[in-house]
Scaffold this motif. Structure first.
Motif, mmCIF file in Angstrom:
data_model
loop_
_atom_site.group_PDB
_atom_site.id
_atom_site.type_symbol
_atom_site.label_atom_id
_atom_site.label_comp_id
_atom_site.label_asym_id
_atom_site.label_seq_id
_atom_site.Cartn_x
_atom_site.Cartn_y
_atom_site.Cartn_z
ATOM 1 N N ILE A 189 0.851 -1.197 0.000
ATOM 2 C CA ILE A 189 0.000 0.000 0.000
ATOM 3 C C ILE A 189 0.886 1.247 0.000
ATOM 4 O O ILE A 189 0.635 2.190 -0.747
ATOM 5 C CB ILE A 189 -0.961 -0.003 1.209
ATOM 6 C CG1 ILE A 189 -1.976 -1.133 1.070
ATOM 7 C CG2 ILE A 189 -1.669 1.340 1.343
ATOM 8 C CD1 ILE A 189 -2.788 -1.401 2.327
ATOM 9 N N ALA A 190 1.927 1.229 0.820
ATOM 10 C CA ALA A 190 2.826 2.384 0.899
ATOM 11 C C ALA A 190 3.506 2.635 -0.444
ATOM 12 O O ALA A 190 3.701 3.787 -0.836
ATOM 13 C CB ALA A 190 3.865 2.173 1.996
ATOM 14 N N LYS A 191 3.840 1.582 -1.173
ATOM 15 C CA LYS A 191 4.456 1.765 -2.488
ATOM 16 C C LYS A 191 3.471 2.384 -3.476
ATOM 17 O O LYS A 191 3.862 3.161 -4.338
ATOM 18 C CB LYS A 191 4.977 0.431 -3.022
ATOM 19 C CG LYS A 191 6.242 -0.020 -2.351
ATOM 20 C CD LYS A 191 6.729 -1.335 -2.905
ATOM 21 C CE LYS A 191 7.946 -1.822 -2.156
ATOM 22 N NZ LYS A 191 8.402 -3.121 -2.636
ATOM 23 N N LEU A 192 2.200 2.021 -3.364
ATOM 24 C CA LEU A 192 1.187 2.542 -4.290
ATOM 25 C C LEU A 192 0.839 3.997 -4.025
ATOM 26 O O LEU A 192 0.766 4.805 -4.952
ATOM 27 C CB LEU A 192 -0.100 1.713 -4.211
ATOM 28 C CG LEU A 192 -0.089 0.335 -4.838
ATOM 29 C CD1 LEU A 192 -1.401 -0.375 -4.554
ATOM 30 C CD2 LEU A 192 0.155 0.429 -6.327
ATOM 31 N N ILE A 193 0.581 4.341 -2.767
ATOM 32 C CA ILE A 193 0.068 5.682 -2.473
ATOM 33 C C ILE A 193 0.939 6.463 -1.514
ATOM 34 O O ILE A 193 0.609 7.588 -1.155
ATOM 35 C CB ILE A 193 -1.374 5.624 -1.909
ATOM 36 C CG1 ILE A 193 -1.419 4.879 -0.577
ATOM 37 C CG2 ILE A 193 -2.316 5.018 -2.923
ATOM 38 C CD1 ILE A 193 -2.740 4.984 0.138
ATOM 39 N N GLY A 194 2.054 5.869 -1.102
ATOM 40 C CA GLY A 194 2.902 6.517 -0.123
ATOM 41 C C GLY A 194 3.594 7.759 -0.654
ATOM 42 O O GLY A 194 3.752 7.950 -1.850
ATOM 43 N N GLY A 195 3.957 8.584 0.262
ATOM 44 C CA GLY A 195 4.674 9.804 -0.095
ATOM 45 C C GLY A 195 3.751 10.997 -0.169
ATOM 46 O O GLY A 195 2.558 10.891 -0.401
ATOM 47 N N ARG A 238 3.251 9.300 -13.618
ATOM 48 C CA ARG A 238 3.613 8.045 -14.307
ATOM 49 C C ARG A 238 3.467 6.849 -13.374
ATOM 50 O O ARG A 238 2.939 5.805 -13.763
ATOM 51 C CB ARG A 238 5.037 8.124 -14.843
ATOM 52 C CG ARG A 238 5.157 8.981 -16.067
ATOM 53 C CD ARG A 238 6.574 9.001 -16.600
ATOM 54 N NE ARG A 238 6.673 9.903 -17.736
ATOM 55 C CZ ARG A 238 7.796 10.453 -18.149
ATOM 56 N NH1 ARG A 238 8.936 10.212 -17.515
ATOM 57 N NH2 ARG A 238 7.793 11.268 -19.186
ATOM 58 N N ALA A 239 3.945 6.994 -12.144
ATOM 59 C CA ALA A 239 3.853 5.892 -11.179
ATOM 60 C C ALA A 239 2.391 5.572 -10.858
ATOM 61 O O ALA A 239 2.003 4.390 -10.805
ATOM 62 C CB ALA A 239 4.619 6.241 -9.906
ATOM 63 N N LEU A 240 1.586 6.598 -10.638
ATOM 64 C CA LEU A 240 0.164 6.377 -10.340
ATOM 65 C C LEU A 240 -0.553 5.739 -11.518
ATOM 66 O O LEU A 240 -1.432 4.884 -11.334
ATOM 67 C CB LEU A 240 -0.502 7.699 -9.948
ATOM 68 C CG LEU A 240 -0.099 8.265 -8.586
ATOM 69 C CD1 LEU A 240 -0.540 9.718 -8.450
ATOM 70 C CD2 LEU A 240 -0.688 7.412 -7.461
ATOM 71 N N GLU A 241 -0.170 6.121 -12.734
ATOM 72 C CA GLU A 241 -0.774 5.519 -13.924
ATOM 73 C C GLU A 241 -0.359 4.052 -14.044
ATOM 74 O O GLU A 241 -1.199 3.189 -14.313
ATOM 75 C CB GLU A 241 -0.360 6.298 -15.172
ATOM 76 C CG GLU A 241 -1.027 5.793 -16.434
ATOM 77 C CD GLU A 241 -0.626 6.561 -17.678
ATOM 78 O OE1 GLU A 241 -1.322 6.394 -18.691
ATOM 79 O OE2 GLU A 241 0.378 7.305 -17.662
ATOM 80 N N GLU A 242 0.913 3.767 -13.841
ATOM 81 C CA GLU A 242 1.408 2.383 -13.893
ATOM 82 C C GLU A 242 0.684 1.493 -12.896
ATOM 83 O O GLU A 242 0.436 0.317 -13.166
ATOM 84 C CB GLU A 242 2.905 2.334 -13.621
ATOM 85 C CG GLU A 242 3.757 2.768 -14.780
ATOM 86 C CD GLU A 242 5.240 2.732 -14.433
ATOM 87 O OE1 GLU A 242 5.637 1.975 -13.509
ATOM 88 O OE2 GLU A 242 6.004 3.472 -15.076
ATOM 89 N N ASP A 243 0.340 2.044 -11.738
ATOM 90 C CA ASP A 243 -0.324 1.272 -10.691
ATOM 91 C C ASP A 243 -1.842 1.241 -10.849
ATOM 92 O O ASP A 243 -2.544 0.700 -10.003
ATOM 93 C CB ASP A 243 0.058 1.820 -9.314
ATOM 94 C CG ASP A 243 1.521 1.545 -8.981
ATOM 95 O OD1 ASP A 243 2.062 0.526 -9.455
ATOM 96 O OD2 ASP A 243 2.122 2.350 -8.250
ATOM 97 N N GLY A 244 -2.344 1.863 -11.903
ATOM 98 C CA GLY A 244 -3.775 1.807 -12.186
ATOM 99 C C GLY A 244 -4.628 2.728 -11.337
ATOM 100 O O GLY A 244 -5.838 2.539 -11.243
ATOM 101 N N LEU A 245 -4.007 3.741 -10.724
ATOM 102 C CA LEU A 245 -4.761 4.652 -9.869
ATOM 103 C C LEU A 245 -5.247 5.893 -10.610
ATOM 104 O O LEU A 245 -6.205 6.530 -10.173
ATOM 105 C CB LEU A 245 -3.924 5.049 -8.658
ATOM 106 C CG LEU A 245 -3.666 3.903 -7.681
ATOM 107 C CD1 LEU A 245 -2.586 4.270 -6.687
ATOM 108 C CD2 LEU A 245 -4.948 3.521 -6.970
ATOM 109 N N ILE A 246 -4.584 6.240 -11.685
ATOM 110 C CA ILE A 246 -5.056 7.354 -12.514
ATOM 111 C C ILE A 246 -5.022 6.930 -13.978
ATOM 112 O O ILE A 246 -4.295 6.007 -14.356
ATOM 113 C CB ILE A 246 -4.230 8.648 -12.316
ATOM 114 C CG1 ILE A 246 -2.799 8.471 -12.787
ATOM 115 C CG2 ILE A 246 -4.284 9.122 -10.877
ATOM 116 C CD1 ILE A 246 -2.020 9.791 -12.856
#
Length: 112
Positions: free
Chosen positions: A21-27, A65-73
């Motif tokens: 979860i932290a890798k997906l939305i952390g930071g 880019r990271a959020l898109e790769e993870d399917g969140l945006i």
């Protein structure tokens, strides 16, 4: 996405998904981007950049880019000159709505 092998064990011995979860939305930046797109809808790159104080163009690009790769945006490119690109929260991100509301309630209770 990381494997279950990388997950940590909770106190009860069950697999804890917190590292994933932290890798997906952390930071700091990912949470702010998600909050804007979930609660305020679709935005163009420069609109996001203006709303997020202190973020650089490179950092915003990396986070999107990271959020898109993870399917969140999702990213939609319009065939125009100049090109227009819009970012929206996916259903996967919209399902985080309750988490954001819970964090807001926690903040109001303890910090507000």
């Amino acid at each position: 996405m990381t494997s279950k092998k990388e997950a940590t064990q909770s106190a009860e011995g069950t697999l804890c998904p917190m590292p994933q979860i932290a890798k997906l939305i952390g930071g700091k930046w990912k949470l702010i981007v998600l909050q804007i797109l979930i609660f305020h809808g679709t935005h163009r790159f420069n609109e996001l950049r203006r709303k997020i104080e202190g973020i650089t163009q490179a950092m915003l690009t990396n986070q999107l880019r990271a959020l898109e790769e993870d399917g969140l945006i999702s990213r939609k490119v319009y065939a125009e000159v100049p090109p227009r690109v819009e970012y929206s929260a996916t259903q996967k991100a919209m399902d985080l709505n309750e988490m954001f509301e819970a964090m807001h309630r926690w903040w109001v209770t303890y910090e507000g």
